[in-house]
Design a protein around this motif. Structure first.
Motif, PDB file in Angstrom:
ATOM      1  N   ILE A   1       0.849  -1.343   0.040  1.00  0.00           N
ATOM      2  CA  ILE A   1       0.008   0.004  -0.177  1.00  0.00           C
ATOM      3  C   ILE A   1       0.776   1.172   0.151  1.00  0.00           C
ATOM      4  O   ILE A   1       0.721   2.191  -0.708  1.00  0.00           O
ATOM      5  CB  ILE A   1      -1.016   0.021   1.266  1.00  0.00           C
ATOM      6  N   SER A   2       2.039   1.259   0.724  1.00  0.00           N
ATOM      7  CA  SER A   2       2.853   2.645   0.686  1.00  0.00           C
ATOM      8  C   SER A   2       3.489   2.646  -0.198  1.00  0.00           C
ATOM      9  O   SER A   2       4.064   3.875  -0.677  1.00  0.00           O
ATOM     10  CB  SER A   2       3.602   2.537   2.073  1.00  0.00           C
ATOM     11  N   MET A   3       3.898   1.497  -1.235  1.00  0.00           N
ATOM     12  CA  MET A   3       4.830   1.988  -2.253  1.00  0.00           C
ATOM     13  C   MET A   3       4.223   1.811  -3.662  1.00  0.00           C
ATOM     14  O   MET A   3       4.727   2.305  -4.760  1.00  0.00           O
ATOM     15  CB  MET A   3       5.873   0.958  -2.310  1.00  0.00           C
ATOM     16  N   ALA A   4       3.065   1.279  -3.805  1.00  0.00           N
ATOM     17  CA  ALA A   4       2.430   0.926  -5.083  1.00  0.00           C
ATOM     18  C   ALA A   4       1.397   1.938  -5.532  1.00  0.00           C
ATOM     19  O   ALA A   4       0.867   2.616  -4.613  1.00  0.00           O
ATOM     20  CB  ALA A   4       1.801  -0.428  -4.945  1.00  0.00           C
ATOM     21  N   ASP A   5       0.841   2.015  -6.693  1.00  0.00           N
ATOM     22  CA  ASP A   5      -0.156   2.857  -7.233  1.00  0.00           C
ATOM     23  C   ASP A   5      -1.331   1.887  -7.104  1.00  0.00           C
ATOM     24  O   ASP A   5      -2.359   2.477  -7.256  1.00  0.00           O
ATOM     25  CB  ASP A   5       0.145   3.440  -8.485  1.00  0.00           C
TER      26      ASP A   5
ATOM     27  N   ILE B   1      -8.785  -5.551  -7.572  1.00  0.00           N
ATOM     28  CA  ILE B   1      -7.768  -4.598  -7.869  1.00  0.00           C
ATOM     29  C   ILE B   1      -8.119  -3.273  -7.115  1.00  0.00           C
ATOM     30  O   ILE B   1      -9.048  -2.748  -7.185  1.00  0.00           O
ATOM     31  CB  ILE B   1      -7.645  -4.322  -9.236  1.00  0.00           C
ATOM     32  N   HIS B   2      -7.122  -2.814  -6.283  1.00  0.00           N
ATOM     33  CA  HIS B   2      -7.139  -1.612  -5.576  1.00  0.00           C
ATOM     34  C   HIS B   2      -6.383  -0.365  -6.194  1.00  0.00           C
ATOM     35  O   HIS B   2      -5.143  -0.741  -5.947  1.00  0.00           O
ATOM     36  CB  HIS B   2      -6.819  -1.883  -4.158  1.00  0.00           C
ATOM     37  N   THR B   3      -6.924   0.443  -6.454  1.00  0.00           N
ATOM     38  CA  THR B   3      -5.896   1.635  -7.064  1.00  0.00           C
ATOM     39  C   THR B   3      -5.934   2.796  -5.644  1.00  0.00           C
ATOM     40  O   THR B   3      -7.018   2.897  -5.046  1.00  0.00           O
ATOM     41  CB  THR B   3      -6.671   2.466  -8.113  1.00  0.00           C
ATOM     42  N   ILE B   4      -4.573   2.684  -5.497  1.00  0.00           N
ATOM     43  CA  ILE B   4      -4.241   3.345  -4.163  1.00  0.00           C
ATOM     44  C   ILE B   4      -4.038   4.950  -4.174  1.00  0.00           C
ATOM     45  O   ILE B   4      -3.293   5.363  -5.160  1.00  0.00           O
ATOM     46  CB  ILE B   4      -2.728   2.878  -3.754  1.00  0.00           C
ATOM     47  N   ASN B   5      -5.072   5.461  -3.724  1.00  0.00           N
ATOM     48  CA  ASN B   5      -4.884   7.068  -3.723  1.00  0.00           C
ATOM     49  C   ASN B   5      -5.107   7.551  -2.202  1.00  0.00           C
ATOM     50  O   ASN B   5      -5.870   7.438  -1.457  1.00  0.00           O
ATOM     51  CB  ASN B   5      -6.450   7.571  -4.455  1.00  0.00           C
ATOM     52  N   LEU B   6      -3.706   8.130  -1.972  1.00  0.00           N
ATOM     53  CA  LEU B   6      -3.639   8.545  -0.521  1.00  0.00           C
ATOM     54  C   LEU B   6      -3.293  10.133  -0.244  1.00  0.00           C
ATOM     55  O   LEU B   6      -2.837  10.776  -1.370  1.00  0.00           O
ATOM     56  CB  LEU B   6      -2.180   7.976   0.088  1.00  0.00           C
ATOM     57  N   THR B   7      -4.088  10.670   0.599  1.00  0.00           N
ATOM     58  CA  THR B   7      -4.044  11.991   0.469  1.00  0.00           C
ATOM     59  C   THR B   7      -2.873  12.406   1.491  1.00  0.00           C
ATOM     60  O   THR B   7      -2.832  12.234   2.759  1.00  0.00           O
ATOM     61  CB  THR B   7      -5.127  12.415   1.487  1.00  0.00           C
ATOM     62  N   LEU B   8      -1.840  12.941   0.895  1.00  0.00           N
ATOM     63  CA  LEU B   8      -0.870  13.556   1.924  1.00  0.00           C
ATOM     64  C   LEU B   8      -0.245  14.932   1.443  1.00  0.00           C
ATOM     65  O   LEU B   8      -0.638  15.487   0.297  1.00  0.00           O
ATOM     66  CB  LEU B   8       0.611  12.570   0.956  1.00  0.00           C
ATOM     67  N   GLU B   9       0.131  15.734   2.471  1.00  0.00           N
ATOM     68  CA  GLU B   9       0.556  16.882   2.406  1.00  0.00           C
ATOM     69  C   GLU B   9       1.917  17.162   1.743  1.00  0.00           C
ATOM     70  O   GLU B   9       2.185  17.893   1.071  1.00  0.00           O
ATOM     71  CB  GLU B   9       0.570  17.494   3.847  1.00  0.00           C
ATOM     72  N   ASN B  10       2.731  16.294   1.900  1.00  0.00           N
ATOM     73  CA  ASN B  10       4.170  16.362   1.343  1.00  0.00           C
ATOM     74  C   ASN B  10       4.377  15.154   0.158  1.00  0.00           C
ATOM     75  O   ASN B  10       3.442  14.430  -0.055  1.00  0.00           O
ATOM     76  CB  ASN B  10       4.984  16.458   2.432  1.00  0.00           C
ATOM     77  N   GLU B  11       5.626  14.986  -0.271  1.00  0.00           N
ATOM     78  CA  GLU B  11       5.981  14.147  -1.076  1.00  0.00           C
ATOM     79  C   GLU B  11       5.488  12.644  -0.564  1.00  0.00           C
ATOM     80  O   GLU B  11       5.843  12.399   0.615  1.00  0.00           O
ATOM     81  CB  GLU B  11       7.449  14.315  -1.411  1.00  0.00           C
ATOM     82  N   ARG B  12       5.009  11.799  -1.380  1.00  0.00           N
ATOM     83  CA  ARG B  12       4.878  10.492  -0.923  1.00  0.00           C
ATOM     84  C   ARG B  12       6.114   9.617  -0.977  1.00  0.00           C
ATOM     85  O   ARG B  12       6.824   9.391  -1.766  1.00  0.00           O
ATOM     86  CB  ARG B  12       4.123   9.808  -2.063  1.00  0.00           C
ATOM     87  N   THR B  13       6.282   9.121   0.354  1.00  0.00           N
ATOM     88  CA  THR B  13       7.368   8.043   0.692  1.00  0.00           C
ATOM     89  C   THR B  13       6.692   6.971   1.401  1.00  0.00           C
ATOM     90  O   THR B  13       5.498   7.179   2.008  1.00  0.00           O
ATOM     91  CB  THR B  13       8.432   8.763   1.527  1.00  0.00           C
ATOM     92  N   PRO B  14       7.557   5.867   1.487  1.00  0.00           N
ATOM     93  CA  PRO B  14       6.750   4.686   2.138  1.00  0.00           C
ATOM     94  C   PRO B  14       6.400   5.060   3.436  1.00  0.00           C
ATOM     95  O   PRO B  14       5.347   4.458   4.282  1.00  0.00           O
ATOM     96  CB  PRO B  14       7.899   3.492   2.115  1.00  0.00           C
ATOM     97  N   LEU B  15       7.128   6.025   4.248  1.00  0.00           N
ATOM     98  CA  LEU B  15       6.733   6.210   5.748  1.00  0.00           C
ATOM     99  C   LEU B  15       5.579   7.211   5.674  1.00  0.00           C
ATOM    100  O   LEU B  15       4.741   7.080   6.426  1.00  0.00           O
ATOM    101  CB  LEU B  15       7.899   6.880   6.484  1.00  0.00           C
ATOM    102  N   SER B  16       5.511   8.574   4.961  1.00  0.00           N
ATOM    103  CA  SER B  16       4.430   9.220   4.919  1.00  0.00           C
ATOM    104  C   SER B  16       3.349   8.559   4.395  1.00  0.00           C
ATOM    105  O   SER B  16       2.178   9.127   4.888  1.00  0.00           O
ATOM    106  CB  SER B  16       4.852  10.589   4.054  1.00  0.00           C
ATOM    107  N   SER B  17       3.178   7.708   3.662  1.00  0.00           N
ATOM    108  CA  SER B  17       1.901   6.858   3.326  1.00  0.00           C
ATOM    109  C   SER B  17       1.473   6.470   4.267  1.00  0.00           C
ATOM    110  O   SER B  17       0.101   6.246   4.213  1.00  0.00           O
ATOM    111  CB  SER B  17       2.412   5.806   2.100  1.00  0.00           C
ATOM    112  N   ARG B  18       2.037   5.759   5.109  1.00  0.00           N
ATOM    113  CA  ARG B  18       1.307   5.176   6.300  1.00  0.00           C
ATOM    114  C   ARG B  18       0.768   6.103   7.123  1.00  0.00           C
ATOM    115  O   ARG B  18      -0.175   5.677   8.016  1.00  0.00           O
ATOM    116  CB  ARG B  18       2.420   4.185   7.280  1.00  0.00           C
ATOM    117  N   GLU B  19       0.987   7.204   7.226  1.00  0.00           N
ATOM    118  CA  GLU B  19       0.432   8.548   7.820  1.00  0.00           C
ATOM    119  C   GLU B  19      -1.171   8.875   7.148  1.00  0.00           C
ATOM    120  O   GLU B  19      -1.775   9.786   7.955  1.00  0.00           O
ATOM    121  CB  GLU B  19       1.184   9.496   8.151  1.00  0.00           C
ATOM    122  N   ALA B  20      -1.167   8.622   5.890  1.00  0.00           N
ATOM    123  CA  ALA B  20      -2.437   9.169   5.109  1.00  0.00           C
ATOM    124  C   ALA B  20      -3.556   8.650   5.806  1.00  0.00           C
ATOM    125  O   ALA B  20      -3.689   7.339   6.475  1.00  0.00           O
ATOM    126  CB  ALA B  20      -2.271   8.723   3.739  1.00  0.00           C
TER     127      ALA B  20
END
Length: 64
Positions: free
Chosen positions: A7-11, A26-45
């Motif tokens: 989830i944190s690395m894939a689209d 099939i799950h299209t991953i759309n994460l709401t992030l304030e900054n650049e998407r990284t594996p760690l920031s994705s987990r905070e979405a």
């Protein structure tokens, strides 16, 4: 089976069935992030937990 990493690395994440395998979903991953998407920031979405729980249930994993 690294759901959080996928989830944190894939689209998108594709869930397969047991053998003989077929595509269950099939799950299209759309994460709401304030900054650049990284594996760690994705987990905070806010959506991360929803994707994780949904995919976990679809896998129907039984540890024996």
């Amino acid at each position: 089976m690294y759901i959080a990493e996928a989830i944190s690395m894939a689209d998108r994440v594709i869930v397969l069935s047991k053998r003989p395998a077929f595509v269950k979903s099939i799950h299209t991953i759309n994460l709401t992030l304030e900054n650049e998407r990284t594996p760690l920031s994705s987990r905070e979405a806010p959506e991360f937990r929803h994707y994780f729980n949904t995919i976990w249930k679809e896998l129907d994993v039984h540890v024996r």
